[in-house]
Write a protein that holds these residues in place. Structure first.
Motif, PDB file in Angstrom:
ATOM      1  N   PRO A 157     -56.674   5.422  56.003  1.00 59.77           N
ATOM      2  CA  PRO A 157     -57.469   4.205  55.794  1.00 59.77           C
ATOM      3  C   PRO A 157     -58.043   4.166  54.382  1.00 59.77           C
ATOM      4  O   PRO A 157     -58.722   5.093  53.948  1.00 59.77           O
ATOM      5  CB  PRO A 157     -58.573   4.333  56.854  1.00 59.77           C
ATOM      6  N   ARG A 158     -57.784   3.062  53.687  1.00 55.79           N
ATOM      7  CA  ARG A 158     -58.186   2.948  52.288  1.00 55.79           C
ATOM      8  C   ARG A 158     -59.690   3.075  52.119  1.00 55.79           C
ATOM      9  O   ARG A 158     -60.174   3.695  51.172  1.00 55.79           O
ATOM     10  CB  ARG A 158     -57.702   1.606  51.740  1.00 55.79           C
ATOM     11  N   GLU A 159     -60.482   2.508  53.072  1.00 52.70           N
ATOM     12  CA  GLU A 159     -61.940   2.549  52.911  1.00 52.70           C
ATOM     13  C   GLU A 159     -62.461   3.982  52.997  1.00 52.70           C
ATOM     14  O   GLU A 159     -63.447   4.332  52.327  1.00 52.70           O
ATOM     15  CB  GLU A 159     -62.618   1.665  53.965  1.00 52.70           C
ATOM     16  N   ARG A 160     -61.832   4.820  53.810  1.00 54.27           N
ATOM     17  CA  ARG A 160     -62.255   6.218  53.900  1.00 54.27           C
ATOM     18  C   ARG A 160     -61.989   6.946  52.584  1.00 54.27           C
ATOM     19  O   ARG A 160     -62.838   7.675  52.061  1.00 54.27           O
ATOM     20  CB  ARG A 160     -61.493   6.920  55.039  1.00 54.27           C
ATOM     21  N   VAL A 161     -60.786   6.785  52.067  1.00 52.90           N
ATOM     22  CA  VAL A 161     -60.414   7.475  50.829  1.00 52.90           C
ATOM     23  C   VAL A 161     -61.294   7.007  49.677  1.00 52.90           C
ATOM     24  O   VAL A 161     -61.796   7.820  48.878  1.00 52.90           O
ATOM     25  CB  VAL A 161     -58.929   7.248  50.510  1.00 52.90           C
ATOM     26  N   ASN A 162     -61.504   5.696  49.556  1.00 53.69           N
ATOM     27  CA  ASN A 162     -62.322   5.164  48.454  1.00 53.69           C
ATOM     28  C   ASN A 162     -63.740   5.715  48.494  1.00 53.69           C
ATOM     29  O   ASN A 162     -64.332   6.024  47.441  1.00 53.69           O
ATOM     30  CB  ASN A 162     -62.342   3.645  48.507  1.00 53.69           C
ATOM     31  N   LEU A 163     -64.316   5.801  49.679  1.00 57.40           N
ATOM     32  CA  LEU A 163     -65.671   6.336  49.807  1.00 57.40           C
ATOM     33  C   LEU A 163     -65.732   7.779  49.323  1.00 57.40           C
ATOM     34  O   LEU A 163     -66.670   8.178  48.613  1.00 57.40           O
ATOM     35  CB  LEU A 163     -66.132   6.248  51.267  1.00 57.40           C
ATOM     36  N   LEU A 164     -64.733   8.562  49.663  1.00 57.36           N
ATOM     37  CA  LEU A 164     -64.761   9.987  49.341  1.00 57.36           C
ATOM     38  C   LEU A 164     -64.511  10.267  47.867  1.00 57.36           C
ATOM     39  O   LEU A 164     -65.074  11.216  47.310  1.00 57.36           O
ATOM     40  CB  LEU A 164     -63.743  10.730  50.207  1.00 57.36           C
ATOM     41  N   ILE A 165     -63.674   9.469  47.215  1.00 56.48           N
ATOM     42  CA  ILE A 165     -63.391   9.741  45.803  1.00 56.48           C
ATOM     43  C   ILE A 165     -64.422   9.071  44.888  1.00 56.48           C
ATOM     44  O   ILE A 165     -64.451   9.332  43.678  1.00 56.48           O
ATOM     45  CB  ILE A 165     -61.969   9.278  45.402  1.00 56.48           C
ATOM     46  N   ALA A 166     -65.304   8.236  45.462  1.00 50.41           N
ATOM     47  CA  ALA A 166     -66.296   7.543  44.640  1.00 50.41           C
ATOM     48  C   ALA A 166     -67.500   8.413  44.322  1.00 50.41           C
ATOM     49  O   ALA A 166     -68.241   8.122  43.382  1.00 50.41           O
ATOM     50  CB  ALA A 166     -66.765   6.273  45.345  1.00 50.41           C
ATOM     51  N   GLY A 167     -67.706   9.465  45.083  1.00 51.55           N
ATOM     52  CA  GLY A 167     -68.891  10.299  44.853  1.00 51.55           C
ATOM     53  C   GLY A 167     -68.626  11.721  45.277  1.00 51.55           C
ATOM     54  O   GLY A 167     -67.532  12.063  45.727  1.00 51.55           O
ATOM     55  N   PRO A 168     -69.625  12.578  45.159  1.00 52.27           N
ATOM     56  CA  PRO A 168     -69.427  13.990  45.530  1.00 52.27           C
ATOM     57  C   PRO A 168     -69.250  14.143  47.038  1.00 52.27           C
ATOM     58  O   PRO A 168     -69.841  13.413  47.834  1.00 52.27           O
ATOM     59  CB  PRO A 168     -70.725  14.654  45.045  1.00 52.27           C
ATOM     60  N   LEU A 169     -68.410  15.108  47.395  1.00 54.00           N
ATOM     61  CA  LEU A 169     -68.215  15.422  48.804  1.00 54.00           C
ATOM     62  C   LEU A 169     -69.371  16.266  49.323  1.00 54.00           C
ATOM     63  O   LEU A 169     -70.059  16.960  48.561  1.00 54.00           O
ATOM     64  CB  LEU A 169     -66.901  16.187  49.004  1.00 54.00           C
ATOM     65  N   LEU A 170     -69.568  16.216  50.607  1.00 52.42           N
ATOM     66  CA  LEU A 170     -70.542  17.092  51.251  1.00 52.42           C
ATOM     67  C   LEU A 170     -70.005  18.519  51.190  1.00 52.42           C
ATOM     68  O   LEU A 170     -68.843  18.762  51.542  1.00 52.42           O
ATOM     69  CB  LEU A 170     -70.723  16.660  52.708  1.00 52.42           C
ATOM     70  N   PRO A 171     -70.788  19.506  50.720  1.00 51.17           N
ATOM     71  CA  PRO A 171     -70.290  20.890  50.720  1.00 51.17           C
ATOM     72  C   PRO A 171     -69.801  21.275  52.114  1.00 51.17           C
ATOM     73  O   PRO A 171     -70.434  20.934  53.125  1.00 51.17           O
ATOM     74  CB  PRO A 171     -71.517  21.706  50.307  1.00 51.17           C
ATOM     75  N   LEU A 172     -68.694  21.996  52.185  1.00 53.11           N
ATOM     76  CA  LEU A 172     -68.114  22.313  53.486  1.00 53.11           C
ATOM     77  C   LEU A 172     -69.054  23.153  54.346  1.00 53.11           C
ATOM     78  O   LEU A 172     -69.047  23.035  55.574  1.00 53.11           O
ATOM     79  CB  LEU A 172     -66.775  23.032  53.302  1.00 53.11           C
TER      80      LEU A 172
ATOM     81  N   ASP B 167     -61.941  31.950  59.039  1.00 53.81           N
ATOM     82  CA  ASP B 167     -61.325  33.235  59.402  1.00 53.81           C
ATOM     83  C   ASP B 167     -59.817  33.117  59.538  1.00 53.81           C
ATOM     84  O   ASP B 167     -59.117  34.147  59.608  1.00 53.81           O
ATOM     85  CB  ASP B 167     -61.924  33.756  60.708  1.00 53.81           C
ATOM     86  N   PHE B 168     -59.292  31.892  59.572  1.00 53.56           N
ATOM     87  CA  PHE B 168     -57.850  31.690  59.789  1.00 53.56           C
ATOM     88  C   PHE B 168     -57.142  31.182  58.535  1.00 53.56           C
ATOM     89  O   PHE B 168     -55.919  31.043  58.539  1.00 53.56           O
ATOM     90  CB  PHE B 168     -57.631  30.683  60.931  1.00 53.56           C
ATOM     91  N   LEU B 169     -57.899  30.903  57.471  1.00 51.16           N
ATOM     92  CA  LEU B 169     -57.290  30.363  56.256  1.00 51.16           C
ATOM     93  C   LEU B 169     -57.280  31.406  55.151  1.00 51.16           C
ATOM     94  O   LEU B 169     -58.245  32.162  54.994  1.00 51.16           O
ATOM     95  CB  LEU B 169     -58.063  29.129  55.782  1.00 51.16           C
ATOM     96  N   PRO B 170     -56.215  31.435  54.336  1.00 52.05           N
ATOM     97  CA  PRO B 170     -56.090  32.449  53.277  1.00 52.05           C
ATOM     98  C   PRO B 170     -56.782  32.032  51.980  1.00 52.05           C
ATOM     99  O   PRO B 170     -56.313  32.380  50.890  1.00 52.05           O
ATOM    100  CB  PRO B 170     -54.571  32.548  53.094  1.00 52.05           C
ATOM    101  N   VAL B 171     -57.866  31.266  52.074  1.00 54.18           N
ATOM    102  CA  VAL B 171     -58.600  30.809  50.891  1.00 54.18           C
ATOM    103  C   VAL B 171     -60.087  30.941  51.158  1.00 54.18           C
ATOM    104  O   VAL B 171     -60.521  31.048  52.307  1.00 54.18           O
ATOM    105  CB  VAL B 171     -58.263  29.346  50.543  1.00 54.18           C
ATOM    106  N   THR B 172     -60.877  30.902  50.098  1.00 49.16           N
ATOM    107  CA  THR B 172     -62.329  30.888  50.242  1.00 49.16           C
ATOM    108  C   THR B 172     -62.784  29.453  50.531  1.00 49.16           C
ATOM    109  O   THR B 172     -62.032  28.491  50.318  1.00 49.16           O
ATOM    110  CB  THR B 172     -63.018  31.384  48.971  1.00 49.16           C
ATOM    111  N   ILE B 173     -64.008  29.313  50.978  1.00 52.25           N
ATOM    112  CA  ILE B 173     -64.521  27.976  51.277  1.00 52.25           C
ATOM    113  C   ILE B 173     -64.627  27.141  50.001  1.00 52.25           C
ATOM    114  O   ILE B 173     -64.397  25.928  50.021  1.00 52.25           O
ATOM    115  CB  ILE B 173     -65.883  28.079  52.010  1.00 52.25           C
ATOM    116  N   ARG B 174     -64.922  27.783  48.882  1.00 54.77           N
ATOM    117  CA  ARG B 174     -64.991  27.064  47.609  1.00 54.77           C
ATOM    118  C   ARG B 174     -63.610  26.572  47.198  1.00 54.77           C
ATOM    119  O   ARG B 174     -63.445  25.427  46.752  1.00 54.77           O
ATOM    120  CB  ARG B 174     -65.579  27.966  46.513  1.00 54.77           C
ATOM    121  N   ASP B 175     -62.583  27.414  47.359  1.00 50.59           N
ATOM    122  CA  ASP B 175     -61.219  26.987  47.034  1.00 50.59           C
ATOM    123  C   ASP B 175     -60.779  25.831  47.927  1.00 50.59           C
ATOM    124  O   ASP B 175     -60.083  24.909  47.464  1.00 50.59           O
ATOM    125  CB  ASP B 175     -60.253  28.154  47.190  1.00 50.59           C
ATOM    126  N   LEU B 176     -61.169  25.869  49.190  1.00 53.08           N
ATOM    127  CA  LEU B 176     -60.798  24.801  50.117  1.00 53.08           C
ATOM    128  C   LEU B 176     -61.440  23.477  49.698  1.00 53.08           C
ATOM    129  O   LEU B 176     -60.807  22.418  49.790  1.00 53.08           O
ATOM    130  CB  LEU B 176     -61.212  25.164  51.550  1.00 53.08           C
TER     131      LEU B 176
END
Length: 529
Positions: free
Chosen positions: A156-171, A229-238
């Motif tokens: 959905p375009r509105e979801r993507v636009n909202l997320l790239i318009a500002g900072p994401l919530l830290p995971l 625990d199941f991903l081969p990356v750190t939370i920052r890398d994700l």
């Protein structure tokens, strides 16, 4: 005028039912059929491909379409106040519910799919983290249905636009959100949370970690685990990868098609009274702990004869919650004739030691013959049959002149739940303050004083004719807790000689009425041929 009654006078209701859903609508048969078709299509396509091997309840999912003003009062609570929503899913005690606003006359597909996804997720995962629950809900809500094909993975375009318009919530904050959090309930924050939860699920399903994400979900079925625990990356890398995916890669991901024949089995439509809606709302509120509001809706429904048995079942649940045994028993007995709730009422009666009521056994056996999937029915039947086998064993031993085994110390399904509690009078000094007899029955009452409550109404235990003719005597000792209204609200079996008399005595004593005085007393009953 009662608030519930005041709002129903000008509304006509229709009910459309299939094997999996029952839709109750005030906006006409056509709209109700459209909602049912959307539910069935999503349920059959997504359920068949994405949610396999999950246990679906015996009772159909109850879907309520309500007017906006009623939705405002019944919506989920945040800081003690109902929040405004267009639809929501609620897991219930014995059945589940989806509630939709009648304003959604068109364009409700996304909300229906989102809430139905929650229903399937709740059956696949016992307690999924909120970000996963809502992320999967949004992921499937964006699916597009065309005929017998459903396409998932839309962006959905509105979801993507909202997320790239500002900072994401830290995971780390995203993972900590729960249904009590501002990011879940306050609209400006919730938009970001829902969008980012969707984006993370989309990345995990379509990106490089799809296999690990699938393993994570499978492990969640068994116990609580953490995604990282199941991903081969750190939370920052994700976090960095997710931001890049939203800007450069999300639109290039391939879509997934679910295909299959969709068939709505045994659909039927009928006009209904508002009472059928009230009882559903009452049940739903009861499952969320909003007992006072639930009681209001159940009281409004109780005046309708067709709904009264189902109301009785809910009232039985409420009575059990507050420890009112006698009221619960009466309500569950009244509910035995209800097609949907009768087998569950029978199960509760067996739990309460009332398995010897003939209608309880016949209700359970009828459900079994109809191949019910509810395991509680077979559990209750097993307990009744085991008790019958024990009685036959006792009779055989008595006929052979051999001693019977002492009562079991374990807690049985057919005994009240309070039996496992220690008796406060078991070791205390007791004073026998009253006695009496009634045909073949003799009884004594004892307490820790010489002025305990007297019996106002005595129900004589059944004394099987074969035992009387055979000259078999018996003695049963029980402790009972009496309420301030004189009802037996707790019962503990102390001894029974022979054991066959235990159920005969306890079934009767539970129905005795005493003077209105809250106290625990001991009752000794002797069967004399």
């Amino acid at each position: 005028m009662n608030l519930v009654l005041a709002m129903v006078l000008v509304t006509s209701w229709v009910q459309v039912r299939s094997d999996a859903f029952v839709v109750k609508s005030p906006v006409g048969e056509e709209r109700a059929l459209e909602v049912l078709e959307e539910l069935e299509t999503f349920y059959q396509l997504v359920g068949r491909h994405a949610f396999q091997n999950i246990r679906i309840p015996e009772l159909p999912l109850d879907v309520l379409i309500l007017e906006p003003h009623e939705m405002e009062r019944l919506g989920p609570l945040y800081e003690g106040e109902a929040i405004s929503v267009e639809g929501y899913y609620q897991k219930g005690i014995d059945r589940d519910y989806i509630v939709l606003s009648s304003d959604l006359t068109r364009g409700s597909t996304r909300i229906i799919q989102h809430e139905l996804a929650h229903y399937l997720i709740s059956r696949a995962l016992e307690s999924p983290p909120t970000w996963l629950n809502e992320g999967l809900g949004e992921y499937f809500a964006s699916a597009v249905i065309s005929g017998n094909t459903m396409t998932v993975g839309q962006t959905p375009r509105e979801r993507v636009n909202l997320l790239i318009a500002g900072p994401l919530l830290p995971l780390s904050e995203l993972f900590d959100v729960d249904p009590t959090s501002p990011h879940y309930n306050e609209q400006d924050k919730a938009n970001l949370f829902y969008s980012e939860a969707w984006a993370l699920v989309h990345y995990l399903k379509h990106g490089p970690y799809a296999e690990q994400f699938q393993i994570y979900q499978e492990e969640l079925r068994r116990h609580d685990v953490e995604l990282m625990d199941f991903l081969p990356v750190t939370i920052r890398d994700l976090e960095v990868e997710l931001a890049g995916y939203l800007r450069h890669g999300i639109h290039s991901r391939s879509l997934v098609n679910f295909e299959g024949d969709v068939e709505i089995a045994h659909s039927r439509t009928e006009a209904i009274d508002r009472a059928w809606v009230d009882v559903s709302v009452g049940e739903m509120l009861l499952s969320t702990g909003r007992d006072e509001e639930a009681a209001m809706y159940l009281a409004a429904a109780a005046g309708n004869d067709a709904v009264r048995p189902r109301v009785a079942y809910s009232r039985g649940i409420m009575s059990r919650m507050v420890g009112s045994y006698q009221e619960a028993r009466e309500h569950f007995v009244d509910a035995l004739i209800d097609d949907d709730m009768g087998p569950l009422a029978a199960f509760h009666l067996v739990q309460m030691g009332e398995g010897r009521i003939p209608e309880v056994l016949s209700t359970l056996e009828r459900a079994s013959h109809e191949r019910t999937r509810d395991p509680l029915v077979y559990l209750a039947l097993s307990e009744i049959y085991l008790n019958e086998l024990q009685q036959i064993r006792e009779l055989v031993l008595l006929a052979a002149g051999r001693p019977t085994s002492p009562p079991s110390a374990g807690t049985s399904l057919s005994q009240p739940s309070s039996r496992s509690e220690p008796s406060s009078t078991a070791t205390a000094a007791l004073t026998y303050y009253a006695s009496g007899s009634d045909e073949y029955l003799e009884y004594e009452l004892a307490s820790d004083s010489d002025d305990g409550p007297r019996i106002r109404s005595l129900v004589r235990p059944i004394y099987p004719e074969e035992l009387r003719r055979g000259g078999v005597a018996g003695e049963v000792t029980v402790d009972v807790q009496i309420s301030d209204r004189g009802e037996v609200i707790g019962l503990w079996l102390i001894s029974a000689r022979p054991d066959i008399f235990s159920g005969l005595a306890t079934s009767a004593v539970r129905q005795w009425q005493f003077d209105g005085r809250a106290q625990k007393v001991r009752v000794v009953i002797r069967f004399r041929p």
